[in-house]
Design an enzyme around this catalytic site. Structure first.
Site, PDB file in Angstrom:
ATOM      1  N   ASP A   1     -29.779  34.609  33.027  1.00 16.66           N
ATOM      2  CA  ASP A   1     -30.824  35.612  32.199  1.00 16.66           C
ATOM      3  C   ASP A   1     -30.249  36.806  31.833  1.00 16.66           C
ATOM      4  O   ASP A   1     -30.981  37.609  31.259  1.00 16.66           O
ATOM      5  CB  ASP A   1     -32.118  35.346  32.974  1.00 16.66           C
ATOM      6  CG  ASP A   1     -31.960  35.829  34.547  1.00 16.66           C
ATOM      7  OD1 ASP A   1     -32.691  35.377  35.451  1.00 16.66           O
ATOM      8  OD2 ASP A   1     -30.921  36.730  34.715  1.00 16.66           O
TER       9      ASP A   1
ATOM     10  N   CYS B   1     -22.569  28.240  12.813  1.00 16.46           N
ATOM     11  CA  CYS B   1     -21.829  29.423  12.641  1.00 16.46           C
ATOM     12  C   CYS B   1     -21.946  29.774  11.183  1.00 16.46           C
ATOM     13  O   CYS B   1     -21.682  28.863  10.322  1.00 16.46           O
ATOM     14  CB  CYS B   1     -20.279  28.980  12.936  1.00 16.46           C
ATOM     15  SG  CYS B   1     -19.096  30.122  12.726  1.00 16.46           S
TER      16      CYS B   1
ATOM     17  N   HIS C   1     -22.516  31.106  36.383  1.00 15.19           N
ATOM     18  CA  HIS C   1     -22.839  29.919  35.290  1.00 15.19           C
ATOM     19  C   HIS C   1     -22.826  30.856  33.882  1.00 15.19           C
ATOM     20  O   HIS C   1     -23.574  29.924  33.296  1.00 15.19           O
ATOM     21  CB  HIS C   1     -24.172  29.772  35.851  1.00 15.19           C
ATOM     22  CG  HIS C   1     -24.181  28.611  37.055  1.00 15.19           C
ATOM     23  ND1 HIS C   1     -25.331  28.554  37.925  1.00 15.19           N
ATOM     24  CD2 HIS C   1     -23.064  28.257  37.731  1.00 15.19           C
ATOM     25  CE1 HIS C   1     -24.983  27.710  38.758  1.00 15.19           C
ATOM     26  NE2 HIS C   1     -23.524  27.664  38.896  1.00 15.19           N
TER      27      HIS C   1
ATOM     28  N   GLN D   1     -26.058  32.886  40.074  1.00 15.63           N
ATOM     29  CA  GLN D   1     -25.816  31.838  39.423  1.00 15.63           C
ATOM     30  C   GLN D   1     -26.949  31.817  37.998  1.00 15.63           C
ATOM     31  O   GLN D   1     -27.099  30.911  37.434  1.00 15.63           O
ATOM     32  CB  GLN D   1     -26.464  30.815  40.388  1.00 15.63           C
ATOM     33  CG  GLN D   1     -25.773  30.503  41.488  1.00 15.63           C
ATOM     34  CD  GLN D   1     -26.533  29.978  42.664  1.00 15.63           C
ATOM     35  OE1 GLN D   1     -26.537  28.299  42.609  1.00 15.63           O
ATOM     36  NE2 GLN D   1     -27.178  30.402  43.545  1.00 15.63           N
TER      37      GLN D   1
ATOM     38  N   THR E   1     -32.021  31.325  46.454  1.00 14.84           N
ATOM     39  CA  THR E   1     -31.342  30.242  45.955  1.00 14.84           C
ATOM     40  C   THR E   1     -31.096  29.002  47.112  1.00 14.84           C
ATOM     41  O   THR E   1     -31.182  29.391  48.412  1.00 14.84           O
ATOM     42  CB  THR E   1     -29.651  30.579  45.854  1.00 14.84           C
ATOM     43  OG1 THR E   1     -28.931  29.459  45.324  1.00 14.84           O
ATOM     44  CG2 THR E   1     -28.950  31.228  47.033  1.00 14.84           C
ATOM     45  N   THR E   2     -31.328  27.837  46.467  1.00 12.36           N
ATOM     46  CA  THR E   2     -31.041  26.533  47.297  1.00 12.36           C
ATOM     47  C   THR E   2     -29.849  26.416  47.914  1.00 12.36           C
ATOM     48  O   THR E   2     -29.365  25.640  48.508  1.00 12.36           O
ATOM     49  CB  THR E   2     -31.600  25.309  46.602  1.00 12.36           C
ATOM     50  OG1 THR E   2     -30.988  25.157  45.332  1.00 12.36           O
ATOM     51  CG2 THR E   2     -33.147  25.427  46.345  1.00 12.36           C
TER      52      THR E   2
ATOM     53  N   CYS F   1     -14.903  27.151  15.322  1.00 11.02           N
ATOM     54  CA  CYS F   1     -13.829  28.356  15.002  1.00 11.02           C
ATOM     55  C   CYS F   1     -13.543  29.415  15.802  1.00 11.02           C
ATOM     56  O   CYS F   1     -12.750  30.232  15.769  1.00 11.02           O
ATOM     57  CB  CYS F   1     -14.098  28.768  13.581  1.00 11.02           C
ATOM     58  SG  CYS F   1     -15.496  29.917  13.700  1.00 11.02           S
TER      59      CYS F   1
ATOM     60  N   PRO G   1     -38.596  32.605  50.422  1.00 10.57           N
ATOM     61  CA  PRO G   1     -39.946  32.284  51.080  1.00 10.57           C
ATOM     62  C   PRO G   1     -40.135  31.027  51.732  1.00 10.57           C
ATOM     63  O   PRO G   1     -40.800  30.659  52.709  1.00 10.57           O
ATOM     64  CB  PRO G   1     -40.936  32.129  49.878  1.00 10.57           C
ATOM     65  CG  PRO G   1     -40.150  32.133  48.552  1.00 10.57           C
ATOM     66  CD  PRO G   1     -38.892  32.691  49.014  1.00 10.57           C
TER      67      PRO G   1
HETATM   68  N1  APR Z   1     -37.905  35.309  45.887  1.00  9.63           N
HETATM   69  C1  APR Z   1     -37.103  34.706  46.753  1.00  9.63           C
HETATM   70  N2  APR Z   1     -36.777  33.289  46.453  1.00  9.63           N
HETATM   71  C2  APR Z   1     -37.540  32.639  45.835  1.00  9.63           C
HETATM   72  C3  APR Z   1     -38.758  32.880  45.056  1.00  9.63           C
HETATM   73  C4  APR Z   1     -39.053  34.489  45.315  1.00  9.63           C
HETATM   74  N3  APR Z   1     -39.917  35.019  44.683  1.00  9.63           N
HETATM   75  N4  APR Z   1     -39.293  31.949  44.486  1.00  9.63           N
HETATM   76  C5  APR Z   1     -38.858  30.990  44.933  1.00  9.63           C
HETATM   77  N5  APR Z   1     -37.652  31.111  45.659  1.00  9.63           N
HETATM   78  C6  APR Z   1     -36.458  30.331  46.167  1.00  9.63           C
HETATM   79  C7  APR Z   1     -36.987  28.859  46.395  1.00  9.63           C
HETATM   80  O1  APR Z   1     -37.670  28.642  47.754  1.00  9.63           O
HETATM   81  C8  APR Z   1     -35.632  28.190  46.203  1.00  9.63           C
HETATM   82  O2  APR Z   1     -34.965  28.244  47.409  1.00  9.63           O
HETATM   83  O3  APR Z   1     -35.482  30.500  45.061  1.00  9.63           O
HETATM   84  C9  APR Z   1     -34.799  29.403  45.345  1.00  9.63           C
HETATM   85  C10 APR Z   1     -34.617  28.707  43.886  1.00  9.63           C
HETATM   86  O4  APR Z   1     -33.798  27.212  43.982  1.00  9.63           O
HETATM   87  P1  APR Z   1     -33.246  26.820  42.705  1.00  9.63           P
HETATM   88  O5  APR Z   1     -34.446  26.503  41.970  1.00  9.63           O
HETATM   89  O6  APR Z   1     -32.458  25.681  43.098  1.00  9.63           O
HETATM   90  O7  APR Z   1     -32.261  27.862  42.020  1.00  9.63           O
HETATM   91  P2  APR Z   1     -30.698  28.016  42.457  1.00  9.63           P
HETATM   92  O8  APR Z   1     -30.539  28.156  43.812  1.00  9.63           O
HETATM   93  O9  APR Z   1     -30.441  29.334  41.491  1.00  9.63           O
HETATM   94  O10 APR Z   1     -30.062  26.889  41.324  1.00  9.63           O
HETATM   95  C11 APR Z   1     -28.734  27.013  41.361  1.00  9.63           C
HETATM   96  O11 APR Z   1     -28.577  25.011  39.906  1.00  9.63           O
HETATM   97  O12 APR Z   1     -28.653  23.855  38.078  1.00  9.63           O
HETATM   98  C12 APR Z   1     -28.269  24.931  38.597  1.00  9.63           C
HETATM   99  O13 APR Z   1     -27.525  26.468  36.786  1.00  9.63           O
HETATM  100  C13 APR Z   1     -28.772  25.957  37.895  1.00  9.63           C
HETATM  101  O14 APR Z   1     -28.187  28.336  38.575  1.00  9.63           O
HETATM  102  C14 APR Z   1     -28.854  27.246  38.990  1.00  9.63           C
HETATM  103  C15 APR Z   1     -28.448  26.496  39.935  1.00  9.63           C
END
Ligand code: APR
Length: 255
Positions: A109, A156, A126, A106, A198-199, A137, A224
């Site tokens: 970067d 542009c 994403h 997602q 990811t959440t 254009c 974590p």
């Molecule tokens: N290692 C592993 N996980 C980590 C670390 C780490 N060092 N630090 C934080 N986290 C976890 C957090 O606990 C959280 O569960 O990474 C997760 C980040 O969650 P979000 O900030 O919600 O990011 P993400 O899940 O990628 O969001 C999805 O939402 O708005 C959109 O485009 C945006 O791509 C993004 C998408």
């Protein structure tokens, strides 16, 4: 934790097809802000009193391109100022050892590509920050870095239309090609699915985990903190991707 890591390493070693799903957490170890949770980008409002999801939305890019680009530029500068970490490298190494290993990220970067993940087995759902393209254009523009030093929004060179990255802004649809690739691969099934950092805020991120559960696959979360996925996965590796992923790789043979 060691026992759990060995269990996951064994499952990966026996697996043909593996999906690694990543979110902002895997780049948190590079110093980039996550979106939710502690210090998350989305917890605050912008200087203009807007939720960041409104500032970084498709309608805002049309209505007030300078405002949207103010926050796009912030995200871009943060990504350009940092670099991939050992977590990204471990994932790229896993893909070298397991030709059936795919990454669904997602993150915008570009760090998975920079760390060596093969583009043909990387789904950037994403989009990505560069190159830019003209909304009027369609011309492609690969001067993101230079544009960030000039007045915003970037224009542009050919028609002076407003440029944008291929990222999915809020209220925008996912890229057809990436979505098609994801569903093509999901139809073939995965033996192991790992959700890293990811959440799991979107259905297309939860779905691969649920599908693997239904088809007897093995599911893992590396995070974590606990998330909505935590109660569904077979194993939770509670820790930073930067620490857990290299440890996991150290138990997977190179052959
Ligand atoms: N290692 C592993 N996980 C980590 C670390 C780490 N060092 N630090 C934080 N986290 C976890 C957090 O606990 C959280 O569960 O990474 C997760 C980040 O969650 P979000 O900030 O919600 O990011 P993400 O899940 O990628 O969001 C999805 O939402 O708005 C959109 O485009 C945006 O791509 C993004 C998408």
């Amino acid at each position: 934790m060691e026992q759990a890591i060995l269990q996951v390493a064994r499952a990966i070693e026996q697996a043909e097809r593996i999906l690694v799903i990543t979110g902002a957490g895997v780049s948190a170890d590079s110093g980039l802000p996550t979106y939710r949770g502690l210090g998350g980008l989305y917890n605050g409002h912008t200087a203009e009193g807007l939720p960041i999801e409104a500032a970084l939305s498709g309608p805002m890019l049309q209505r007030d391109p300078a405002l949207c680009w103010k926050y796009l530029a912030e995200l871009s500068k943060a990504c350009l100022a940092a670099r991939p970490n050992a977590g990204h490298s471990a994932i790229a190494e896993l893909q070298r050892r397991k030709p059936g290993c795919w990454v669904l990220t997602q993150n915008i970067d570009g760090y998975h590509r920079a760390a060596g993940s093969p583009a043909q087995r990387l789904i950037e759902i994403h989009g990505e920050l560069a190159p830019l393209f003209c909304q009027s254009c369609g011309a492609e523009d690969d001067e993101l870095i230079e544009h960030l030093q000039r007045p915003l929004p970037p224009r542009c060179a050919r028609c002076a239309g407003v440029l944008r990255p291929s990222v999915v802004l809020f209220e925008e649809r996912l890229p057809e090609a990436a979505l098609g690739k994801l569903y093509d691969e999901l139809r073939k099934g995965f033996d192991v699915v790992l959700a890293v950092g990811t959440t799991a805020s979107f259905p297309y991120i939860v779905e691969p985990v649920m599908q693997a559960r239904k088809t007897g696959g093995f599911t893992v979360e590396v995070n974590p903190s606990s998330t909505d996925l935590s109660r569904w996965v077979d194993v939770r590796l509670e820790g930073k991707a930067l620490d857990v992923l290299p440890a996991l790789l150290s138990h997977i043979p190179e052959h």
